[in-house]
Design a protein around this motif. Structure first.
Motif, PDB file in Angstrom:
ATOM      1  N   ASP A  74       1.251  -1.604   0.041  1.00  0.00           N
ATOM      2  CA  ASP A  74       0.215  -0.365   0.044  1.00  0.00           C
ATOM      3  C   ASP A  74       0.878   1.047   0.135  1.00  0.00           C
ATOM      4  O   ASP A  74       0.864   1.935   0.370  1.00  0.00           O
ATOM      5  N   GLY A  75       1.971   1.278  -0.961  1.00  0.00           N
ATOM      6  CA  GLY A  75       3.141   2.754  -0.694  1.00  0.00           C
ATOM      7  C   GLY A  75       2.438   3.338  -1.213  1.00  0.00           C
ATOM      8  O   GLY A  75       2.867   4.276  -0.326  1.00  0.00           O
ATOM      9  N   HIS A  76       1.187   3.920  -1.755  1.00  0.00           N
ATOM     10  CA  HIS A  76       0.322   5.228  -1.989  1.00  0.00           C
ATOM     11  C   HIS A  76      -0.098   5.243  -0.932  1.00  0.00           C
ATOM     12  O   HIS A  76       0.067   6.928  -0.591  1.00  0.00           O
ATOM     13  N   LYS A  77      -0.727   4.615  -0.153  1.00  0.00           N
ATOM     14  CA  LYS A  77      -1.217   4.951   0.861  1.00  0.00           C
ATOM     15  C   LYS A  77      -0.553   5.646   1.717  1.00  0.00           C
ATOM     16  O   LYS A  77      -0.556   6.049   2.508  1.00  0.00           O
ATOM     17  N   THR A  78       0.834   5.166   1.660  1.00  0.00           N
ATOM     18  CA  THR A  78       1.825   5.359   3.410  1.00  0.00           C
ATOM     19  C   THR A  78       2.558   7.221   2.196  1.00  0.00           C
ATOM     20  O   THR A  78       2.286   7.896   3.429  1.00  0.00           O
ATOM     21  N   LEU A  79       2.588   6.961   1.289  1.00  0.00           N
ATOM     22  CA  LEU A  79       2.943   8.272   0.800  1.00  0.00           C
ATOM     23  C   LEU A  79       1.977   8.764   1.497  1.00  0.00           C
ATOM     24  O   LEU A  79       2.877  10.201   1.452  1.00  0.00           O
ATOM     25  N   ALA A  80       0.850   8.949   0.574  1.00  0.00           N
ATOM     26  CA  ALA A  80      -0.544   9.684   0.949  1.00  0.00           C
ATOM     27  C   ALA A  80      -0.682  10.448   2.545  1.00  0.00           C
ATOM     28  O   ALA A  80      -0.812  11.208   2.984  1.00  0.00           O
TER      29      ALA A  80
END
Length: 271
Positions: free
Chosen positions: A106-112
């Motif tokens: 869930d890299g995009h969520k972590t970045l968000a």
């Protein structure tokens, strides 16, 4: 009784640190509020990602938030020749590139989540520098904090005694309209008192301006508390951490300040 004593002592230390940092200014202001920013960012990251422990990315976000705060502080305090953005921008590059090398489904969520920590916590805390050294004064910032604390106390006391109508039950079941208006009234009275008896210290803005300031702080203080309650409810936790005995985490203490900082920056620009 013991819990009340611990809560009182913990709260007193927090208030003394905040007041001392604002009154002393300089290095004391930078150290205390940079620490609050960093811890608040870490707690926010944990809430948004559902993590239980401090991670390298949350530490990197804390460094980023600290750089944002210190860059603007040094720009005002010592006329730093480098633009504050040039101090902060490397964090953005490093954080985004770092995500590429993490095995995170869930890299995009972590970045968000990292982006949210900067917008929700670091940026409003950084605006305290603008309030102190540009569009307002340390005394007016201190007055804003006094309004927050008095509003919270008034809302709690009135809500506990006569609160019947829920203010925002979906997010915070205990808050009531009676408590909200009680806190608002207490804040307005505090503004009148500061205007009448302490104008030499806090500044003679006039009764209308002080009343408007108190109202802005009271309203956005309440919204700030509700926003953090929304985040915690979604995360399934009661407190952002247990760093402050009897009070929870730093984010639980500065949640109102985060929205108040943004609102009062706009307020003082307008007046």
């Amino acid at each position: 009784m013991k819990k009340i004593a611990i809560r009182t002592a913990s709260g007193l230390v927090y208030v003394l640190l905040i007041v001392g940092a604002i009154v002393c200014g300089g290095a004391a202001f930078a150290c205390v509020f940079t620490a609050l920013t960093a811890i608040g960012v870490i707690e926010c990251h944990k809430l948004l990602t559902g993590g239980k422990y401090i991670t390298p990315m949350s530490l990197l976000d804390a460094v980023g938030g600290s750089l944002m705060f210190l860059a603007v502080f040094l720009g005002y305090d010592s006329q730093l020749s480098v633009h504050p953005l040039l101090v902060y921008l490397p964090y953005l590059l490093i954080r985004m590139v770092a995500q590429l090398y993490l095995h995170d489904a869930d890299g995009h969520k972590t970045l968000a989540a990292s982006a949210m920590t900067q917008v929700y916590v670091a940026l409003p805390m950084t605006l305290l520098n603008v309030l102190c050294y540009d569009i307002a004064t340390p005394q007016l910032l201190l007055a804003g904090l006094i309004f927050i604390w008095i509003n919270d106390t008034g809302a709690y006391c009135v809500g506990s005694m006569i609160g019947r109508h829920r203010l925002f039950e979906r997010i915070s079941p205990k808050k009531s309209w009676e408590g909200f208006f009680g806190g608002l009234l207490f804040a307005i009275i505090a503004g009148i008192v500061l205007n009448v008896y302490f104008a030499d210290y806090f500044g003679a803005m006039g009764l209308v301006a002080w009343t408007a300031y108190a109202i802005v702080v009271s309203v956005f203080s309440t919204w700030g508390d509700l926003v953090e309650s929304l985040i915690k409810r979604n995360a399934g936790v009661k407190d952002s951490s247990n760093i402050m005995p009897g009070h929870g985490g730093i984010l639980d203490r500065i949640d109102s300040l985060l929205m108040v900082a943004v609102a009062t920056t706009i307020f003082f620009y307008l007046i």
